[in-house]
Scaffold this motif. Sequence first.
Motif, PDB file in Angstrom:
ATOM      1  N   GLU A  29     -15.118  20.596  28.392  1.00 34.13           N
ATOM      2  CA  GLU A  29     -15.897  21.695  28.958  1.00 34.13           C
ATOM      3  C   GLU A  29     -15.824  22.909  28.040  1.00 34.13           C
ATOM      4  O   GLU A  29     -14.914  23.039  27.227  1.00 34.13           O
ATOM      5  N   PHE A  30     -16.818  23.785  28.195  1.00 30.78           N
ATOM      6  CA  PHE A  30     -16.834  25.052  27.472  1.00 30.78           C
ATOM      7  C   PHE A  30     -16.792  26.193  28.472  1.00 30.78           C
ATOM      8  O   PHE A  30     -17.326  26.092  29.577  1.00 30.78           O
ATOM      9  N   ALA A  31     -16.144  27.259  28.074  1.00 35.74           N
ATOM     10  CA  ALA A  31     -16.087  28.451  28.915  1.00 35.74           C
ATOM     11  C   ALA A  31     -16.156  29.685  28.027  1.00 35.74           C
ATOM     12  O   ALA A  31     -15.620  29.689  26.911  1.00 35.74           O
ATOM     13  N   THR A  32     -16.837  30.708  28.501  1.00 38.15           N
ATOM     14  CA  THR A  32     -16.911  31.969  27.775  1.00 38.15           C
ATOM     15  C   THR A  32     -16.300  33.073  28.634  1.00 38.15           C
ATOM     16  O   THR A  32     -16.477  33.095  29.853  1.00 38.15           O
ATOM     17  N   VAL A  33     -15.576  33.957  27.991  1.00 46.22           N
ATOM     18  CA  VAL A  33     -14.919  35.078  28.657  1.00 46.22           C
ATOM     19  C   VAL A  33     -15.300  36.351  27.927  1.00 46.22           C
ATOM     20  O   VAL A  33     -15.283  36.397  26.690  1.00 46.22           O
ATOM     21  N   SER A  34     -15.669  37.375  28.677  1.00 44.15           N
ATOM     22  CA  SER A  34     -16.006  38.671  28.093  1.00 44.15           C
ATOM     23  C   SER A  34     -14.964  39.686  28.525  1.00 44.15           C
ATOM     24  O   SER A  34     -14.723  39.873  29.717  1.00 44.15           O
ATOM     25  N   LEU A  35     -14.332  40.338  27.544  1.00 44.53           N
ATOM     26  CA  LEU A  35     -13.276  41.304  27.840  1.00 44.53           C
ATOM     27  C   LEU A  35     -13.623  42.663  27.232  1.00 44.53           C
ATOM     28  O   LEU A  35     -13.662  42.800  26.008  1.00 44.53           O
ATOM     29  N   PRO A  36     -13.868  43.682  28.042  1.00 45.00           N
ATOM     30  CA  PRO A  36     -14.113  45.029  27.511  1.00 45.00           C
ATOM     31  C   PRO A  36     -12.818  45.595  26.920  1.00 45.00           C
ATOM     32  O   PRO A  36     -11.763  45.575  27.554  1.00 45.00           O
ATOM     33  N   MET A  37     -12.906  46.113  25.697  1.00 47.70           N
ATOM     34  CA  MET A  37     -11.739  46.678  25.024  1.00 47.70           C
ATOM     35  C   MET A  37     -11.471  48.119  25.447  1.00 47.70           C
ATOM     36  O   MET A  37     -10.407  48.681  25.145  1.00 47.70           O
ATOM     37  N   THR A  38     -12.422  48.718  26.129  1.00 47.48           N
ATOM     38  CA  THR A  38     -12.296  50.115  26.535  1.00 47.48           C
ATOM     39  C   THR A  38     -11.048  50.324  27.390  1.00 47.48           C
ATOM     40  O   THR A  38     -10.846  49.635  28.386  1.00 47.48           O
ATOM     41  N   GLY A  39     -10.193  51.243  26.976  1.00 49.26           N
ATOM     42  CA  GLY A  39      -8.984  51.555  27.725  1.00 49.26           C
ATOM     43  C   GLY A  39      -7.759  50.808  27.271  1.00 49.26           C
ATOM     44  O   GLY A  39      -6.648  51.117  27.708  1.00 49.26           O
ATOM     45  N   LEU A  40      -7.906  49.798  26.400  1.00 51.10           N
ATOM     46  CA  LEU A  40      -6.765  49.022  25.911  1.00 51.10           C
ATOM     47  C   LEU A  40      -6.231  49.648  24.628  1.00 51.10           C
ATOM     48  O   LEU A  40      -7.000  49.923  23.704  1.00 51.10           O
ATOM     49  N   GLN A  41      -4.913  49.839  24.555  1.00 49.20           N
ATOM     50  CA  GLN A  41      -4.324  50.526  23.414  1.00 49.20           C
ATOM     51  C   GLN A  41      -3.354  49.681  22.609  1.00 49.20           C
ATOM     52  O   GLN A  41      -2.792  50.161  21.634  1.00 49.20           O
ATOM     53  N   SER A  42      -3.143  48.413  23.007  1.00 47.68           N
ATOM     54  CA  SER A  42      -2.204  47.568  22.273  1.00 47.68           C
ATOM     55  C   SER A  42      -2.515  46.110  22.540  1.00 47.68           C
ATOM     56  O   SER A  42      -3.249  45.768  23.476  1.00 47.68           O
ATOM     57  N   ASP A  43      -1.943  45.224  21.712  1.00 47.87           N
ATOM     58  CA  ASP A  43      -2.119  43.792  21.919  1.00 47.87           C
ATOM     59  C   ASP A  43      -1.486  43.340  23.237  1.00 47.87           C
ATOM     60  O   ASP A  43      -1.958  42.400  23.877  1.00 47.87           O
ATOM     61  N   ALA A  44      -0.408  44.017  23.647  1.00 48.44           N
ATOM     62  CA  ALA A  44       0.226  43.675  24.918  1.00 48.44           C
ATOM     63  C   ALA A  44      -0.711  43.978  26.086  1.00 48.44           C
ATOM     64  O   ALA A  44      -0.831  43.181  27.025  1.00 48.44           O
ATOM     65  N   MET A  45      -1.400  45.108  26.031  1.00 45.85           N
ATOM     66  CA  MET A  45      -2.352  45.455  27.087  1.00 45.85           C
ATOM     67  C   MET A  45      -3.542  44.506  27.071  1.00 45.85           C
ATOM     68  O   MET A  45      -4.057  44.112  28.119  1.00 45.85           O
ATOM     69  N   LEU A  46      -3.975  44.117  25.861  1.00 47.44           N
ATOM     70  CA  LEU A  46      -5.089  43.170  25.746  1.00 47.44           C
ATOM     71  C   LEU A  46      -4.712  41.847  26.390  1.00 47.44           C
ATOM     72  O   LEU A  46      -5.487  41.272  27.173  1.00 47.44           O
ATOM     73  N   ALA A  47      -3.520  41.336  26.096  1.00 46.17           N
ATOM     74  CA  ALA A  47      -3.075  40.061  26.655  1.00 46.17           C
ATOM     75  C   ALA A  47      -2.984  40.129  28.177  1.00 46.17           C
ATOM     76  O   ALA A  47      -3.379  39.190  28.884  1.00 46.17           O
TER      77      ALA A  47
END
Length: 372
Positions: free
Chosen positions: A247-265
């Motif tokens: 299967e395929f899946a797409t995810v969209s994540l807004p970067m607005t407000g994220l300040q580090s890789d830890a917050m992104l994860a």
Amino acid sequence: MFRRRFFFMPNIIHAADFHIGAKFDFLPPDRAAEAVSLQLSALQSFVTYAGASAADAVLIAGDLFDTPDVRPQISSAVFALLAKCPCPVFLSPGNHDYYHAGSPYATQPLPQNLHVFTGRTLEPVALNDGKTVIWGAAFQDNKAVISLEAPLDPSKCNICLMHGELGGTGGYNSISESAVIGSRFDYIALGHNHRFSGVFRIGQTALSCPGCFSATASDETGVKGYLTGRIEKGDVSLTLRPSGALEFATVSLPMTGLQSDAMLAEALLPLLPQPPARICCIVHLTGTRMYEPNLTALSRSLRHSFFHAQVIDESSAMQDLYRYQKDDGLRGTVTRDFLSRMEKCSQDEKSCAKLTLALEYALAALDGRELD
């Protein structure tokens, strides 16, 4: 009091568009080979389910293979698996696996339980119940026009199996609503379109396309499967069962407000589809980013869990937030005020992120521009 009516309703499995042997050339070579193995594994589970559910017939509406000249190793493996199916298997070749002189359907020994329709016009095969007739025809090239006209016995349950598209214009056996109404089939089992159409009626005829059994492209998102249930005259009860294939899946994540890789994860984790082992996941990073994420590390981490993963950065860099820090005007005053607040909560990453985002919106408002 009422008299109960006993009747036989054949248990049918309707599948289409397996595309076994697809190249998967958008995947790394080792993953592409594993994707084909996953197709065969899903087919084995499919055959096992047919036996466990006591199916009376399996209908494959075309494109069992991805090409008309599939490698003999693959077609032999597929035929060996289908041979284990305890019920008859009916196949109408489609535009990808069309019937021709060099086709594996014509050159290789076929399992005794597999009936491949080879003609350009509908031909009947009766089930052992004496009440059900399967009608089918084949693509003999990558385009086809197959008529729904057939001399049906109205006392039988007549099922039409063909590769084709309702109302299509691509030359892939386009079927009109008027042809469906005039056909008088009890059920038309279609293939070709890779999205599940639902089970619906046109006139007295029920029809459906189950979508592809196995996804082969990134835009074929969502659960893939096949239809299973019972069919009789005037009553079709089919449900979609997941195939367990790729299967395929797409995810969209807004970067607005994220300040580090830890917050992104932390923001990404709840968005990821499950179970990951048979999913190709594509993550789109959008919006305005406040820092430069480590995309290599993110991709590596995702690939440890998912069958395959890709990160696409569509975000745009935020302008220098402190560009007005020494300005004597309102923008400078606002900037210095926010900087003062950030210093007071410098140990609280989330509070700083909120203040940073608020400053960006404030400056955007003062500049008369809109943020993504």
